[in-house]
Design a protein around this motif. Structure first.
Motif, mmCIF file in Angstrom:
data_model
loop_
_atom_site.group_PDB
_atom_site.id
_atom_site.type_symbol
_atom_site.label_atom_id
_atom_site.label_comp_id
_atom_site.label_asym_id
_atom_site.label_seq_id
_atom_site.Cartn_x
_atom_site.Cartn_y
_atom_site.Cartn_z
ATOM 1 N N VAL A 153 -0.051 1.739 6.931
ATOM 2 C CA VAL A 153 -0.048 2.231 8.314
ATOM 3 C C VAL A 153 -1.402 2.818 8.681
ATOM 4 O O VAL A 153 -1.899 2.641 9.802
ATOM 5 N N SER A 154 -2.009 3.538 7.743
ATOM 6 C CA SER A 154 -3.296 4.169 8.044
ATOM 7 C C SER A 154 -4.094 4.382 6.771
ATOM 8 O O SER A 154 -3.527 4.518 5.675
ATOM 9 N N VAL A 155 -5.412 4.398 6.945
ATOM 10 C CA VAL A 155 -6.344 4.722 5.863
ATOM 11 C C VAL A 155 -7.321 5.747 6.409
ATOM 12 O O VAL A 155 -7.961 5.529 7.446
ATOM 13 N N ASP A 156 -7.451 6.859 5.736
ATOM 14 C CA ASP A 156 -8.377 7.913 6.153
ATOM 15 C C ASP A 156 -9.158 8.403 4.942
ATOM 16 O O ASP A 156 -8.722 8.267 3.794
ATOM 17 N N ARG A 157 -10.322 8.976 5.221
ATOM 18 C CA ARG A 157 -11.148 9.504 4.137
ATOM 19 C C ARG A 157 -10.626 10.856 3.684
ATOM 20 O O ARG A 157 -10.032 11.608 4.457
ATOM 21 N N ARG A 158 -10.871 11.150 2.419
ATOM 22 C CA ARG A 158 -10.642 12.481 1.889
ATOM 23 C C ARG A 158 -11.738 12.764 0.883
ATOM 24 O O ARG A 158 -12.555 11.885 0.576
ATOM 25 N N ALA A 159 -11.761 13.949 0.340
ATOM 26 C CA ALA A 159 -12.908 14.382 -0.463
ATOM 27 C C ALA A 159 -13.200 13.461 -1.638
ATOM 28 O O ALA A 159 -14.354 13.167 -1.944
ATOM 29 N N ASP A 160 -12.152 12.959 -2.298
ATOM 30 C CA ASP A 160 -12.358 12.148 -3.502
ATOM 31 C C ASP A 160 -12.126 10.662 -3.255
ATOM 32 O O ASP A 160 -11.884 9.905 -4.188
ATOM 33 N N GLY A 161 -12.154 10.223 -2.006
ATOM 34 C CA GLY A 161 -11.949 8.805 -1.718
ATOM 35 C C GLY A 161 -11.199 8.581 -0.429
ATOM 36 O O GLY A 161 -11.668 8.963 0.658
ATOM 37 N N PHE A 162 -10.003 8.012 -0.528
ATOM 38 C CA PHE A 162 -9.238 7.633 0.657
ATOM 39 C C PHE A 162 -7.768 7.984 0.469
ATOM 40 O O PHE A 162 -7.269 8.074 -0.649
ATOM 41 N N GLU A 163 -7.106 8.157 1.601
ATOM 42 C CA GLU A 163 -5.661 8.377 1.593
ATOM 43 C C GLU A 163 -5.004 7.283 2.420
ATOM 44 O O GLU A 163 -5.341 7.078 3.587
ATOM 45 N N LEU A 164 -4.051 6.575 1.811
ATOM 46 C CA LEU A 164 -3.322 5.514 2.485
ATOM 47 C C LEU A 164 -1.904 5.982 2.762
ATOM 48 O O LEU A 164 -1.237 6.529 1.868
ATOM 49 N N LYS A 165 -1.445 5.748 3.980
ATOM 50 C CA LYS A 165 -0.056 6.019 4.331
ATOM 51 C C LYS A 165 0.658 4.685 4.497
ATOM 52 O O LYS A 165 0.152 3.779 5.160
ATOM 53 N N LEU A 166 1.827 4.559 3.875
ATOM 54 C CA LEU A 166 2.587 3.317 3.880
ATOM 55 C C LEU A 166 3.778 3.422 4.813
ATOM 56 O O LEU A 166 4.259 4.532 5.101
ATOM 57 N N ASP A 167 4.272 2.269 5.272
ATOM 58 C CA ASP A 167 5.424 2.334 6.174
ATOM 59 C C ASP A 167 6.698 2.735 5.449
ATOM 60 O O ASP A 167 7.728 2.991 6.080
ATOM 61 N N SER A 168 6.626 2.832 4.121
ATOM 62 C CA SER A 168 7.752 3.351 3.352
ATOM 63 C C SER A 168 7.815 4.874 3.404
ATOM 64 O O SER A 168 8.782 5.480 2.941
ATOM 65 N N GLY A 169 6.767 5.485 3.944
ATOM 66 C CA GLY A 169 6.675 6.935 3.995
ATOM 67 C C GLY A 169 5.850 7.517 2.868
ATOM 68 O O GLY A 169 5.506 8.709 2.894
ATOM 69 N N ASP A 170 5.505 6.711 1.882
ATOM 70 C CA ASP A 170 4.710 7.193 0.754
ATOM 71 C C ASP A 170 3.242 7.326 1.134
ATOM 72 O O ASP A 170 2.758 6.690 2.084
ATOM 73 N N GLN A 171 2.530 8.137 0.364
ATOM 74 C CA GLN A 171 1.090 8.292 0.513
ATOM 75 C C GLN A 171 0.426 7.978 -0.825
ATOM 76 O O GLN A 171 0.952 8.329 -1.885
ATOM 77 N N VAL A 172 -0.703 7.287 -0.739
ATOM 78 C CA VAL A 172 -1.411 6.855 -1.947
ATOM 79 C C VAL A 172 -2.874 7.253 -1.828
ATOM 80 O O VAL A 172 -3.504 7.028 -0.789
ATOM 81 N N GLY A 173 -3.421 7.823 -2.878
ATOM 82 C CA GLY A 173 -4.840 8.108 -2.915
ATOM 83 C C GLY A 173 -5.567 6.986 -3.639
ATOM 84 O O GLY A 173 -5.023 6.368 -4.560
ATOM 85 N N ALA A 174 -6.777 6.682 -3.216
ATOM 86 C CA ALA A 174 -7.556 5.626 -3.854
ATOM 87 C C ALA A 174 -9.028 5.991 -3.811
ATOM 88 O O ALA A 174 -9.512 6.547 -2.823
ATOM 89 N N ARG A 175 -9.740 5.663 -4.877
ATOM 90 C CA ARG A 175 -11.187 5.906 -4.898
ATOM 91 C C ARG A 175 -11.923 4.828 -4.117
ATOM 92 O O ARG A 175 -13.009 5.066 -3.593
ATOM 93 N N ALA A 176 -11.354 3.622 -4.085
ATOM 94 C CA ALA A 176 -11.952 2.523 -3.333
ATOM 95 C C ALA A 176 -10.856 1.733 -2.639
ATOM 96 O O ALA A 176 -9.722 1.644 -3.139
ATOM 97 N N VAL A 177 -11.188 1.159 -1.492
ATOM 98 C CA VAL A 177 -10.238 0.360 -0.708
ATOM 99 C C VAL A 177 -10.890 -0.974 -0.371
ATOM 100 O O VAL A 177 -12.039 -1.024 0.076
ATOM 101 N N VAL A 178 -10.155 -2.057 -0.599
ATOM 102 C CA VAL A 178 -10.607 -3.395 -0.235
ATOM 103 C C VAL A 178 -9.738 -3.894 0.912
ATOM 104 O O VAL A 178 -8.518 -3.995 0.766
#
Length: 400
Positions: A111-136
């Motif tokens: 649903v969304s990708v935003d920056r955070r201090a250590d990389g990125f935060e992804l929000k999924l339509d399942s309601g979960d949130q995932v942190g990632a150091r890199a996004v492709v």
């Protein structure tokens, strides 16, 4: 939960990138429905313009070519340049690769990708949130359908498969337009093949409208390719050879040159095998551009004008715009506004380094968004052989 790398998209480029990342020892999570755009945004019965040799998804493990799939599934083998590959077969091939190499693809939408201090935060339509150091970003053509502004003005609420004006990506079954008068706008493979499929599905009449004075044309069959020019997956030509085998040099060209090459090279031209099905079934109006589009009593009406100043009006029950796709960062609305504003764009797409990295550290693009940096080969499946290994090596070096 965090992951070193998140790949958004499970089409050919997403699958290729993820398999190469894992081969480099990089943990990766992949989000998206495998081959969804190929199944849902292309008409049933469509044949790929690219040859079987140019339709393989590049992965680092042997035994996963199109020919390997056909042998395993007991399907007819597609090997020769004379063999015509149905889109349905290609979808099955892609999903076979995914099941064998990436069975853990997470079929959820980002649903969304935003920056955070250590990389990125992804929000999924399942309601979960995932942190990632890199996004492709490997979302393919999704959200990038291009509708010319004059056609768009006729449908303020946007194109629709059931409305007076649609985009070719909105149709899976063209039989829904049986018995209707349809105008197809465009002169590329998508336009000409859609016109043929409409006629074969029982449309009352089909007419292609193209701007160029001799816009509707078809390529040469394999036995009529120039013999003294180097071979490429798209035909024998020096320009096609260079753009295919030296895509890394493309990004050093001036931006205006890159923009022009992406739009014109491998541009509007029907496949050689489409000519006989097209002739006699589809009417053609060429050398006319659309100066105005309106809807009267539910029917679209196009005002046309030629270079000589003459024109007229053309009415139909439906207008299908097979006008391709354009890279537009604003259309990638899952990227947060703060993230998008940090992406430097050149020549119609994000400015990428040699490893497909954007101006935002840790954010990578592949497939169509990378065409502005690496050329028109990124619009085709065979571009995975260039993009997948290079992107994976760059990410592995940065995030080992």
């Amino acid at each position: 939960m965090s992951t070193p790398v998140a790949v958004i998209g499970a089409g050919p480029y997403g699958l290729s990138t993820a398999t190469h990342l894992r081969a480099q020892g990089v943990p990766v999570r992949v989000f998206g429905r495998p081959m969804a755009s190929w199944q849902e945004q292309m008409p049933a019965g469509m044949l790929l313009k690219s040859t079987p040799a140019a339709s393989g998804i590049d992965v680092p493990l042997e035994g996963h070519t199109l020919a390997d799939y056909c042998a395993a599934a007991g399907e007819p083998r597609y090997e020769s340049d004379w063999d015509l590959l149905p889109v349905e077969t290609f979808v099955r091939y892609g999903r076979w690769v995914q099941r064998r190499l990436l069975p853990d693809v997470e079929q959820v939408r980002v649903v969304s990708v935003d920056r955070r201090a250590d990389g990125f935060e992804l929000k999924l339509d399942s309601g979960d949130q995932v942190g990632a150091r890199a996004v492709v970003v490997a979302t393919g053509l999704s959200g990038l359908a291009h509708l010319p502004r004059r056609l768009a003005a006729a449908v303020p609420d946007g194109p629709s498969a059931t409305g007076p004006v649609s985009h070719s990506s909105q149709h899976h079954d063209l039989a829904a337009l049986a018995g209707r008068e349809v105008v197809v706008v465009g002169a590329g493979q998508s336009a000409l093949e859609s016109a043929v499929l409409l006629a074969e599905a029982g449309a009352a009449s089909v007419r292609v409208v193209a701007r160029g004075p001799a816009a509707v044309g078809f390529g040469a069959p394999p036995d009529r390719q120039p013999r003294l020019r180097p071979a490429s997956p798209f035909g024998n030509a020096w320009s096609l050879y260079a753009l295919t085998h030296h895509a890394g040099a493309f990004r050093f060209l001036p931006p205006p040159v890159r923009r022009a090459l992406v739009r014109r090279v491998l541009g509007p031209l029907g496949a050689w095998w489409l000519r006989d099905r097209f002739t006699g079934r589809v009417q053609v109006t060429q050398g006319r551009r659309i100066v105005r589009a309106t809807v009267r009593d539910g029917r679209p009406v196009l005002a046309l004008r030629g270079a000589d100043g003459h024109g007229g009006e053309l009415a139909a029950d439906h207008v299908l715009a097979a006008t391709g796709y354009r890279m537009d960062l604003a259309a990638l609305d899952f990227l947060g506004p703060g993230l998008r504003t940090g992406i430097v764009a050149r020549a119609g797409g994000p400015l990428l380094d040699a490893g497909f990295g954007s101006s935002v550290p840790g954010l990578y693009f592949t497939g169509l968004p990378a065409a502005a940096s690496f050329g028109p080969v990124m619009r085709f499946v065979c571009g995975t052989a260039f993009a997948g290994p290079r992107l994976a090596r760059a990410v592995a070096r940065a995030y080992a």
